[in-house]
Motif scaffolding. Sequence first.
Motif, mmCIF file in Angstrom:
data_model
loop_
_atom_site.group_PDB
_atom_site.id
_atom_site.type_symbol
_atom_site.label_atom_id
_atom_site.label_comp_id
_atom_site.label_asym_id
_atom_site.label_seq_id
_atom_site.Cartn_x
_atom_site.Cartn_y
_atom_site.Cartn_z
ATOM 1 N N HIS A 75 -1.371 4.761 4.817
ATOM 2 C CA HIS A 75 -0.493 4.814 3.650
ATOM 3 C C HIS A 75 -1.018 3.915 2.529
ATOM 4 C CE1 HIS A 75 1.954 6.800 6.552
ATOM 5 N NE2 HIS A 75 2.261 5.691 7.198
ATOM 6 N N ALA A 76 -1.512 2.741 2.909
ATOM 7 C CA ALA A 76 -2.046 1.829 1.899
ATOM 8 C C ALA A 76 -3.289 2.419 1.242
ATOM 9 C CB ALA A 76 -2.374 0.478 2.525
ATOM 10 N N ARG A 77 -4.149 3.096 2.029
ATOM 11 C CA ARG A 77 -5.349 3.703 1.448
ATOM 12 C C ARG A 77 -4.989 4.806 0.455
ATOM 13 N NH1 ARG A 77 -7.722 3.012 6.694
ATOM 14 N NH2 ARG A 77 -6.965 5.082 7.311
ATOM 15 N N TRP B 240 -2.255 5.084 -1.251
ATOM 16 C CA TRP B 240 -1.682 4.438 -2.435
ATOM 17 C C TRP B 240 -2.780 3.849 -3.316
ATOM 18 C CZ3 TRP B 240 -1.626 -0.771 -3.963
ATOM 19 C CH2 TRP B 240 -0.733 -1.074 -5.003
ATOM 20 N N CYS B 241 -3.749 3.169 -2.717
ATOM 21 C CA CYS B 241 -4.846 2.583 -3.487
ATOM 22 C C CYS B 241 -5.650 3.669 -4.203
ATOM 23 C CB CYS B 241 -5.765 1.784 -2.567
ATOM 24 S SG CYS B 241 -5.079 0.218 -1.973
ATOM 25 N N LEU C 232 -4.272 -5.316 7.252
ATOM 26 C CA LEU C 232 -3.070 -4.559 7.560
ATOM 27 C C LEU C 232 -3.042 -4.069 9.006
ATOM 28 C CD1 LEU C 232 -2.852 -2.395 4.313
ATOM 29 C CD2 LEU C 232 -1.694 -4.558 4.805
ATOM 30 N N LEU D 205 -8.602 -4.132 -1.714
ATOM 31 C CA LEU D 205 -7.667 -3.702 -0.676
ATOM 32 C C LEU D 205 -8.243 -2.564 0.158
ATOM 33 C CD1 LEU D 205 -4.254 -3.794 -2.596
ATOM 34 C CD2 LEU D 205 -5.049 -5.356 -0.810
ATOM 35 N N LEU D 206 -8.956 -1.652 -0.475
ATOM 36 C CA LEU D 206 -9.587 -0.561 0.268
ATOM 37 C C LEU D 206 -10.659 -1.087 1.219
ATOM 38 C CD1 LEU D 206 -9.936 2.157 -2.521
ATOM 39 C CD2 LEU D 206 -8.573 2.345 -0.424
ATOM 40 N N THR E 204 -9.838 -1.937 -5.175
ATOM 41 C CA THR E 204 -11.088 -1.800 -4.418
ATOM 42 C C THR E 204 -11.155 -2.811 -3.287
ATOM 43 O OG1 THR E 204 -12.230 -0.992 -6.399
ATOM 44 C CG2 THR E 204 -13.596 -1.823 -4.607
ATOM 45 N N ARG F 282 -2.121 1.350 7.520
ATOM 46 C CA ARG F 282 -3.407 1.409 6.815
ATOM 47 C C ARG F 282 -3.579 2.702 6.040
ATOM 48 N NH1 ARG F 282 -7.023 -0.797 11.893
ATOM 49 N NH2 ARG F 282 -6.329 -2.982 11.778
ATOM 50 N N ASN G 80 -8.941 -3.279 4.075
ATOM 51 C CA ASN G 80 -7.784 -2.643 4.688
ATOM 52 C C ASN G 80 -7.663 -2.943 6.179
ATOM 53 O OD1 ASN G 80 -6.398 -0.231 6.058
ATOM 54 N ND2 ASN G 80 -5.842 0.051 3.908
ATOM 55 N N ARG G 81 -8.746 -2.757 6.903
ATOM 56 C CA ARG G 81 -8.719 -2.920 8.363
ATOM 57 C C ARG G 81 -8.613 -4.373 8.793
ATOM 58 N NH1 ARG G 81 -10.062 1.369 11.475
ATOM 59 N NH2 ARG G 81 -10.695 3.275 10.412
#
Length: 512
Positions: free
Chosen positions: A254-256, A258-259, A247, A239-240, A237, A252, A243-244
């Motif tokens: 791809h990370a979202r 994945w999360c 990263l 990281l979400l 949560t 961004r 995120n901005r």
Amino acid sequence: MAAGASSVVIPEQPGEGTGRERENGRGPAVPPAHSARPARSWPGYAVLGLLTLPLGLLGSAFWLGRHVRPSADEWCFLPSVRDHGIAALVGKFYFTDNGRLGNGLLVGAYAKFGVAGHQWFGLVSGVVMLGLLWAVTVLLLRLAGRTAPRGVPLFVASMVTVVFLFASLNTYKTFYWPASSVSHTAAPVLACAAAVPLLWARSRRGRVVAAASALVVGVFLGTLSEETSVVALVVLTALLLLNRRILAPRVRAHARVWCLAGVAGIGIGTLLLLTSPGSRNRRARFDAGTASMFAPESLADSLDGYLDILGTLLTSWQYLGAVAAGVLLALLTGNREGRVPALLPCRPLFLLGAGTVTFLVAGYLCTVITYPLFGSHVVFAPRTWNDYLLLFVALLVGAGALLGRALRGHASRTGVVATAAGAAMCVAVCVGLAFPLGELGEQMRVRAEKWDHQDRWLRERAAQGARVLPYRPLSVSGMGEPFGQRGSRVWPARCVAEYYHLKRITYTERLP
């Protein structure tokens, strides 16, 4: 460690320019940053020497694992797996005990090998944990566009492993007791496995595999450990939400994904666990329903207990080894040639603050969900802290990396002093942890000798047709044994009798 990996913008050092001409316009251009060595050669060689300390400590701990013998819950796991197989134990967990399918699978995997499974568990789990933390360290450095001398990532990972496992108030229950380690120690490190495919991915197919891995690991984690699942959900949560601010734009999305895949997986696994008959039985047995868990009194008591736990963690000097490892990581790394960092320019206060809040929230929520079961004794059950303790150690490494980054911007002599101080602290921590580990090893050896003697005697008498035999409790580090507290606690006497094919066992204070 993620905080440490974000130190991608480092003030220029002599020889770390970008090819600009000198101010007076004369003389050769300053060589590009990537042409400079990432660190002086002598610190690199020193790290290789330092590496022998944490690896030697881990090796000694693995060797002492040969003295581990079953106790507590394992008395009940062993006969179940021996007589009915792993599937029966998984079913027992799901339908009767606690609903943890993944937990039952891992417990059955080592219980299948009997006493040998307990002896090898420390080596196997320790190597897996060290390997995963090493892989994450290497990949985070690559993500941050950094490079390090050979041995530095392994050194950092080994220091994290040593501090995580052996700075505990009860190393036996943290590391050597397989039933506890599976639920609270190995679980948070296994959660890190989901990050490896994401950090490794360089293509669309790789990112799809990373998202799928996060989903699968999340489902397994949800059926393995409620506390580690909570920590993972809090981290994902965070990281979400951040995120901005952390990263680069190109990673961004791809990370979202994945999360979100990880959150979905944990949600599915947790739903499987909470709806299981075993979980309902456990909640009813300990009055650990949602209403009691989130009652105002329980929340307040959980906060009091958590503050006591934090006081213990913050006053345990051995955790300074994680800070020192982070300082060395920052001082010994340099820019990676041709690698564009996936992290935005470092903002130390923001990163440190975000990491601290994430850890505090995760730790408190873990205390909230364990308090109905342990009550005020949660303060004296350090094995239950391990679910968020790895996050605490990672935060300390990140704080050390940010400190090392700040020191690197000063004079070269400051960097040399900081490197020496960090190395000295790592040495002090390893030496300081070696003595209690040696004492624990001797206690384990003495118990193993007595346990083996009693085991042979019970097997021989049972083979001769005996149905009722005396048993002397043999405990180490506060482990549960039949007739504990001078015979006042019977559990798990029935399981011991079943293990030896007896009708029952009786209490005795003398070894046969």
